[in-house]
Design an enzyme around this catalytic site. Structure first.
Site, PDB file in Angstrom:
ATOM      1  N   ASP A   5       0.864  -1.194   0.000  1.00  0.00           N
ATOM      2  CA  ASP A   5       0.000   0.000   0.000  1.00  0.00           C
ATOM      3  C   ASP A   5       0.891   1.231   0.000  1.00  0.00           C
ATOM      4  OD1 ASP A   5      -2.050   1.800   0.095  1.00  0.00           O
ATOM      5  OD2 ASP A   5      -2.431   1.563   2.233  1.00  0.00           O
ATOM      6  N   ILE A   6       1.609   1.380  -1.099  1.00  0.00           N
ATOM      7  CA  ILE A   6       2.590   2.454  -1.221  1.00  0.00           C
ATOM      8  C   ILE A   6       1.875   3.702  -1.733  1.00  0.00           C
ATOM      9  CG2 ILE A   6       4.801   3.119  -2.249  1.00  0.00           C
ATOM     10  CD1 ILE A   6       4.735   0.611  -0.290  1.00  0.00           C
ATOM     11  N   GLU A   7       1.978   4.788  -0.968  1.00  0.00           N
ATOM     12  CA  GLU A   7       1.175   5.969  -1.299  1.00  0.00           C
ATOM     13  C   GLU A   7       1.991   7.250  -1.419  1.00  0.00           C
ATOM     14  OE1 GLU A   7      -2.538   6.387   0.546  1.00  0.00           O
ATOM     15  OE2 GLU A   7      -2.955   4.234   0.561  1.00  0.00           O
ATOM     16  N   ASN A   8       3.317   7.162  -1.277  1.00  0.00           N
ATOM     17  CA  ASN A   8       4.103   8.402  -1.230  1.00  0.00           C
ATOM     18  C   ASN A   8       4.659   8.835  -2.581  1.00  0.00           C
ATOM     19  OD1 ASN A   8       6.152   6.573  -1.609  1.00  0.00           O
ATOM     20  ND2 ASN A   8       7.113   6.879   0.399  1.00  0.00           N
TER      21      ASN A   8
END
Ligand SMILES: *[C@@H]1O[C@H](CO)[C@@H](O)[C@H](O)[C@H]1NC(C)=O
Length: 298
Positions: free
Chosen positions: A150-153
């Site tokens: 859940d990579i959001e950056n």
């Protein structure tokens, strides 16, 4: 005379309808771990509503740092306070529920600086959460079923390397499931290259906080279009419609239960490899009784 022993047409029709219903029945995946008020992991699994429970989040990792698990008010991993979750995890697994660890989330401090860094994170995950061994496993001895991205950056570097390294561990016995939670605008800024590996079992696309591709005031046009793009552009085992479980769970994108089962699911379940829905999160699901209301029709 055997030819006369045919089933009445109505009965045959019902049988066929039933088979189609079974074929299109989807699963529910839920994120657990970011709100101490959502109840225990065991309670989530014992609800019988979920096929996947995603423990969230490993909020810091990469760049050589020691990874940090954050389970909000549930327990303190730093002092070994979360090892008791092992029995909950094993109880979930004994019911056929897959328990995954999610990397990233909306906060935290994470990123991969090189292929070597990705490989060392993969080795850390194997030893501390999967089939390897370590003297300080944060969730105790239970062997998780896989890893969720859940990579959001917005920094997508080397997650393809991480997926490759984690996937290779499946050769050692128990399969390591790989899942991902991209945002609905395609391609995803953080997970685009990782998803191009084609190694992911389930992709739960977040259809929220993104008006350009989410359900808006009863209109599913943008959502259905984005669903078609995702399912035709990415190679994966199956795709899940990621949704907020209540109006409070996200800034936008909530779909009332009746509209989900009456309109949206029928519009997408025949398009691409539909697997079901993903909910953010267990806390909001309990508050809004969402999965109870939709589980028979997703
Ligand atoms: C939750 O939804 C189910 C299914 O619609 C219903 O039977 C149940 O009464 C609801 N529970 C609450 C607390 O509203």
């Amino acid at each position: 005379m055997a030819a006369k022993l045919r089933w009445p047409p109505v009965l045959a029709l019902l049988l066929v309808a039933g088979m189609i219903g079974i074929a299109s029945a989807g699963n529910i995946a839920v994120y657990w771990g970011q709100n101490g008020g959502e109840g225990t992991l065991a309670e989530a699994c014992n609800s019988g509503n979920y096929a996947y429970v995603i423990v969230s989040f490993l909020s810091s990792f990469g760049n050589g740092q020691t990874p940090v698990l954050n389970l909000a008010g549930h327990c303190d991993p730093g002092s070994g306070g979360c090892t008791g979750l092992t029995s909950d995890i094993q109880g979930c697994q004994s019911q056929g529920i897959k328990v995954l660890l999610s990397l990233g989330g909306g906060g935290g401090n994470y990123g991969l600086s090189s292929t070597d860094d990705a490989n060392s994170v993969a080795n850390y995950l194997w030893d501390n959460y999967l089939g390897g061994s370590s003297s300080s496993r944060p969730l105790g001895a239970a062997v998780l079923d896989g890893i969720d991205f859940d990579i959001e950056n917005g920094n997508s570097a080397h997650y393809d390397d991480l997926a490759n390294a984690l996937s290779a561990f499946s050769a050692q016995g128990k399969k390591v499931y790989l899942t991902a939670a991209p945002q609905c605008p395609y391609p995803d800024a953080s997970l685009g290259p990782a998803l191009q590996t084609g190694l992911f079992d389930n992709v739960w696309v977040q259809f929220y906080n993104n008006p350009v591709c989410e359900y808006t005031n009863g209109d599913d046009t943008n959502l259905v279009k984005a669903w078609g793009t995702w399912t035709s552009s990415v190679k994966a085992g199956s795709f899940y419609l990621g949704l907020p479980a209540s109006t409070g769970a996200a800034g936008s994108g909530y779909i009332p239960p009746g509209e989900l089962t009456g309109t949206v699911i029928p519009a997408i379940q025949g398009v691409g490899k539909y697997g079901g829905i993903m909910l953010w999160s267990r806390f909001y699901d309990v508050q809004n009784n969402y999965s109870d209301q939709v589980k028979g029709s997703v």
